[in-house]
Design a protein around this motif. Structure first.
Motif, PDB file in Angstrom:
ATOM      1  N   PRO A 287      13.416  46.820  55.834  1.00 28.45           N
ATOM      2  CA  PRO A 287      13.220  47.718  56.984  1.00 28.45           C
ATOM      3  C   PRO A 287      14.229  48.860  57.050  1.00 28.45           C
ATOM      4  CG  PRO A 287      13.009  45.426  57.653  1.00 28.45           C
ATOM      5  CD  PRO A 287      13.504  45.410  56.246  1.00 28.45           C
ATOM      6  N   PHE A 288      15.482  48.586  56.672  1.00 26.88           N
ATOM      7  CA  PHE A 288      16.517  49.621  56.745  1.00 26.88           C
ATOM      8  C   PHE A 288      17.250  49.694  55.408  1.00 26.88           C
ATOM      9  CE2 PHE A 288      16.091  47.978  61.123  1.00 26.88           C
ATOM     10  CZ  PHE A 288      15.630  49.133  61.734  1.00 26.88           C
ATOM     11  N   PRO A 289      16.694  50.405  54.432  1.00 22.07           N
ATOM     12  CA  PRO A 289      17.329  50.492  53.119  1.00 22.07           C
ATOM     13  C   PRO A 289      18.572  51.374  53.157  1.00 22.07           C
ATOM     14  CG  PRO A 289      15.401  51.908  53.207  1.00 22.07           C
ATOM     15  CD  PRO A 289      15.428  51.149  54.502  1.00 22.07           C
ATOM     16  N   GLY A 290      19.474  51.128  52.201  1.00 25.61           N
ATOM     17  CA  GLY A 290      20.680  51.941  52.087  1.00 25.61           C
ATOM     18  C   GLY A 290      21.742  51.546  53.074  1.00 25.61           C
ATOM     19  N   GLY A 291      22.966  51.950  52.794  1.00 22.30           N
ATOM     20  CA  GLY A 291      24.077  51.671  53.702  1.00 22.30           C
ATOM     21  C   GLY A 291      24.659  50.290  53.493  1.00 22.30           C
ATOM     22  N   ASP A 292      25.803  50.052  54.146  1.00 20.85           N
ATOM     23  CA  ASP A 292      26.458  48.757  54.032  1.00 20.85           C
ATOM     24  C   ASP A 292      25.967  47.823  55.135  1.00 20.85           C
ATOM     25  OD1 ASP A 292      27.663  49.733  56.312  1.00 20.85           O
ATOM     26  OD2 ASP A 292      29.626  50.030  55.388  1.00 20.85           O
TER      27      ASP A 292
END
Length: 504
Positions: A287-292
């Motif tokens: 649902p929320f790709p990318g980031g830490d």
């Protein structure tokens, strides 16, 4: 310091010491290799590289004849002979789970195939052992066709392990990685079965708290089982849970309340995580790709993911509504039970007749077989989907974002692994599979401690025999007295002679 054995001799000694390979089996494999090499005109091995090639050929034969497995061959060639845990023979490395390594094994007497989860020694602190023991007790109390069953538990030396049923196939995460996003029917069937297992856990007073694709195991015929129930918390006895009050789970699938108030989560947190899992299965995207992990947590609190029709344009409004209702940030607006998820997905799902069908019937749920489903009524084939306009910046209709804050509680987030307890997953990458954890008092001969004679390296050098103890003959009493008298006479005669000579 003695020199190490060449590769073929390390392999031979470890194989025989492990008792996985008999002397007769080893000789038969070597003889076949010699015949093949002679027929091919291959010269005898000289260097270690040549001997490694011979090892490859012997290994192929032993695996072909089902004497050892590829994992066992890798360990034996490294000089490791410890391949058992209690009564279980370890046959393969499955993967790394949230609570430790997972191996495949077989009960040495019963012959039953199983999965063995081993608590790593570097995590054997009091909290880890308590969590691990809790997982054992929890899984032993559950009996549902949609949950991985626990068979046994044990301890060998300092190593703690849990034995569960072996689920052939793969997990949902690996399935999507290998095959791409799933069809509506396939995704619905898998998630509906997982929801049935979660419904059983909730009825037993347990919350999973780490629902994710890697924890949903899928057999080749499409049967799904939920693994790793051990992170669950007793809904009504939170003080008994050593992880209570901590953010536990995988960042891509955490519910907002797990982040905001981890000590006050209910069954609905699993519904949210299962919605994220369905989103992943149907779109091939988290649902929320990318980031830490921290940024993902914040987006779970404040943002909505892309409309799934951006990646799966065949989805109907009704189907998107189900995903949205599962991923509602407001707990009160979210689907309230896992059984309701099964019912909502049932128009798209199909199952094979098995032991789970009767269990679903007890919930009042009947999923039709795929052959019985009239295709013309499949909502995923509704017309007019091409008229849906999706802008690049469109956020879909999950509501109730609320005011998000960064998690203020201890964070115990885990990466999603490709294998869970009970799942059969292929080992990817170049790294060799790990050995079993070393146990205190575990004595096996490492390769570096083996020695060889360079002049006769074709056979193993046997250790030097112990020194021979010589046994002196017994002397009788009469012989001893006679010898003593003779000594006195000789000594007296010698003294008299010396006196005469000196004229004393």
């Amino acid at each position: 310091m003695s020199a190490p054995l060449p590769p073929d001799l390390v392999f031979r000694e470890a194989a025989l010491l492990s008792e996985l390979v008999s002397e007769t089996q080893w000789r038969a494999a070597v003889s076949e290799v010699k015949r093949d090499r002679k027929a091919a005109g291959t010269p005898p091995p000289v260097s270690d590289d040549d001997r490694s090639v011979v090892c490859d050929e012997i290994e192929t034969i032993l695996i072909r004849d089902e004497i050892i497995t590829p994992y066992q061959a890798t360990q034996l060639r490294a000089g490791r002979t410890k391949l058992t845990l209690g009564p279980y023979l370890v046959t393969e490395f499955i993967g790394q789970g949230g609570m430790g390594q997972v191996f495949g094994g077989v009960h040495e007497i019963m012959g039953r195939r199983c999965a063995i989860k081993v608590l790593p020694l570097d995590k054997s602190d009091e909290l880890a052992r308590e969590s691990f023991n809790r997982e054992i007790r929890l899984q032993a109390s559950l009996d549902c066709p949609y949950l991985v069953r626990a068979f046994d538990a044990g301890r060998e030396g300092s190593v703690h392990f849990l034995v569960t049923e072996y689920v052939p196939g793969t997990d949902l995460r690996q399935l999507v990685k290998d095959s791409g996003r799933l069809s509506v029917q396939q995704a619905s069937s898998i998630v509906a079965q997982a929801a049935a297992g979660i419904a059983y856990a909730h009825e037993s007073g347990l919350i999973h708290r780490d629902i994710k694709p890697a924890n949903i195991l899928v057999t080749p015929d499409g049967h799904a089982k939920v693994a790793d129930v051990g992170l669950a918390a007793l809904m009504f006895v939170p003080d008994d849970d050593p992880r209570a009050g901590k953010v536990v789970g995988t960042a891509d699938y955490l519910s907002p309340e797990q982040i905001r108030t981890p000590d006050q989560v209910g069954p609905q947190c699993d519904i949210y995580s299962l919605g994220c899992t369905l989103y992943y299965a149907i779109t091939g995207k988290v649902p929320f790709p990318g980031g830490d992990s921290r940024s993902k947590c914040k987006r779970h609190l404040t943002q909505a993911p892309w409309d799934p029709r951006k990646y799966a344009p065949e989805l109907t409004e009704a189907y998107v509504e189900i995903i949205a209702d599962m991923m509602e940030k407001d707990v009160r607006k979210r689907i309230q039970s896992a059984a309701e998820v099964v019912r909502r997905l049932s128009p798209w799902a199909s199952i094979h007749p098995d032991e789970g069908e009767a269990w679903l019937a007890e919930l009042g749920i009947s999923l039709p077989d795929e052959e019985q489903r009239p295709r013309k009524n499949d909502p995923s084939r509704a017309v007019g989907l091409n008229d849906v306009s999706l802008d690049d910046d469109l956020s879909w209709k999950t509501s109730g974002a609320g005011e998000g804050t960064s998690p203020s509680h201890p964070v115990t987030l885990t990466d999603e692994h490709s294998a869970s307890s009970g799942a059969l997953s292929s080992i990817t990458g170049d790294a060799p599979p790990p050995p079993l954890p070393e146990q205190h008092g575990d004595r096996h001969t490492p390769a570096g401690d083996l020695a060889y004679d360079a002049a006769s390296a074709s056979t193993l050098v046997t250790p030097p025999p112990p020194p021979v103890v010589s046994h002196r003959p017994m002397v009788s009493r009469n012989v001893l007295i006679t010898t003593l008298i003779a000594s006195l006479l000789v000594g007296g005669l010698a003294g008299f002679t010396l006196a005469v000579l000196l004229k004393i």
